[in-house]
Design an enzyme around this catalytic site. Structure first.
Site, PDB file in Angstrom:
ATOM      1  N   SER A  68     -42.901 -91.245   6.885  1.00 10.88           N
ATOM      2  CA  SER A  68     -42.351 -90.179   7.576  1.00 10.88           C
ATOM      3  C   SER A  68     -43.468 -89.001   7.330  1.00 10.88           C
ATOM      4  CB  SER A  68     -41.031 -89.929   7.063  1.00 10.88           C
ATOM      5  OG  SER A  68     -41.228 -88.818   7.637  1.00 10.88           O
TER       6      SER A  68
ATOM      7  N   ASP B 131     -37.272 -92.337  11.884  1.00  7.03           N
ATOM      8  CA  ASP B 131     -37.922 -91.465  11.082  1.00  7.03           C
ATOM      9  C   ASP B 131     -37.603 -92.900  10.557  1.00  7.03           C
ATOM     10  OD1 ASP B 131     -38.884 -91.015   8.609  1.00  7.03           O
ATOM     11  OD2 ASP B 131     -37.847 -89.197   8.622  1.00  7.03           O
TER      12      ASP B 131
END
Length: 328
Positions: free
Chosen positions: A52, A166
């Protein structure tokens, strides 16, 4: 800061060092400060693995105009945050994410993992199977688009017939990926821990209005873009995402509930994985006052990253490893 074994300062300059950069949204900007401070010490990573926000900062370091990018973030404003977001009618996410990627693309000098002098890996999650996907080849931008797809906030990334979310959903701090890439000493950077701890203890009150105001601005901008849409009228949207309690004080918005839920879940998973496979050095920059969208606090985040490296070096110098007794 935490050490899993005694380490000498000299080892930092001789070992194959892997840098594991974790998630954290705006708090992850502290990774820049860590990388800058290590670079100033003359410590060059053997490899970097990022999830991320960590993937963003890591890619800027290995493939981009790193210092120019850092300088731009230090001049960031709340208005810049609104301009980089591209709201869509909620379906699989609230933000499309394309403007975010295009902004970062302009700071890249290289666009494929294979071009990078320092090996880089990014972590994504297969939305259908929950499988951890480690990207080390191909398009950097496509991998970035996958690893930043925060559920409910940024729409999932789709390519090669797969849907990606993610990477922090499966590996918030990819220490093991660094080891698999050949590192023999891993420095993990956890930008979330102090923020989570502060929230749980109810001590995140030094800047009580900062994150709320940024969310209000975000919501207002979003509503303005949706004004007049028959399927999802803006007034209804405002009431949906920002309720107020009977005393008139701000209640938790839908945005806060989603981001807090993800933070708590990722933190629990991260601690479980760290207990099983801890990095030799775990840095935890103090980003407790920086919320999800507080990119305008980049200067503070970068400073926190640099401070964590300074504290690491001070600790190593004050606590050198005890020499093993000579065998007779």
């Amino acid at each position: 800061m935490r050490f899993s074994r005694p380490i000498s300062p000299d080892e930092l300059f001789s070992a194959k060092i892997g840098i594991a950069l974790g998630s954290g949204a705006a708090r992850g900007i502290s990774h820049i400060g860590v990388l800058q401070a290590l670079n100033q010490l003359g410590i060059t990573p053997f490899c970097i693995a990022g999830t991320s926000a960590g993937a963003i900062m890591g890619s800027m370091y290995v493939a981009g105009r790193f210092e120019a990018y850092a300088d731009r973030l230090e001049r960031w404003t709340r208005k810049d945050t609104l301009n980089i977001l591209d709201p869509v009618l909620p379906r699989s996410g609230l933000i499309e994410g394309n403007k975010f990627i295009e902004f970062h693309r302009q700071y890249l000098n290289m666009f494929r993992f294979e071009e990078c002098d320092i090996p880089m890996a990014m972590i994504m999650t297969d939305a259908r199977t929950g499988q951890e996907v480690v990207a080390r080849t191909g398009s950097i931008c496509k991998a970035l688009r996958g690893t930043i797809s925060v559920p409910g906030f940024i729409t999932p990334a789709q390519y090669n017939g797969r849907i990606f979310l993610d990477g922090a959903l499966v590996n918030p701090l990819p220490v093991d990926v660094c080891r698999n890439m050949g590192a023999d000493l891993v420095i993990g950077v956890d930008a979330n821990s102090r923020f989570i701890k502060s929230k749980m203890q109810g001590k995140n009150k030094t800047r009580p209005q900062a994150s709320f105001l940024s969310q209000q601005n975000f919501i207002a901008s979003w509503a303005a873009r949706l004004e007049g849409h028959d399927l999802f009228p803006a007034p209804f949207f405002r009431k949906l995402v920002q309720r107020r309690n009977t005393n008139g004080s701000p209640d938790m918005s839908l945005f806060e509930i989603v981001s807090n839920t993800i933070d708590i879940m990722e933190n629990a998973l991260k601690e479980t994985r760290l207990a099983k496979d801890p990095p030799e050095i775990l840095l935890r920059p103090d980003t407790r006052q920086i919320s999800f969208l507080d990119i305008h606090l980049a200067r503070e985040a970068i400073k926190a990253g640099k401070t964590s490296v300074q504290e690491m070096m001070e600790h190593l110098e004050k606590h050198p490893p005890t020499p093993s007794p000579a065998r007779k």
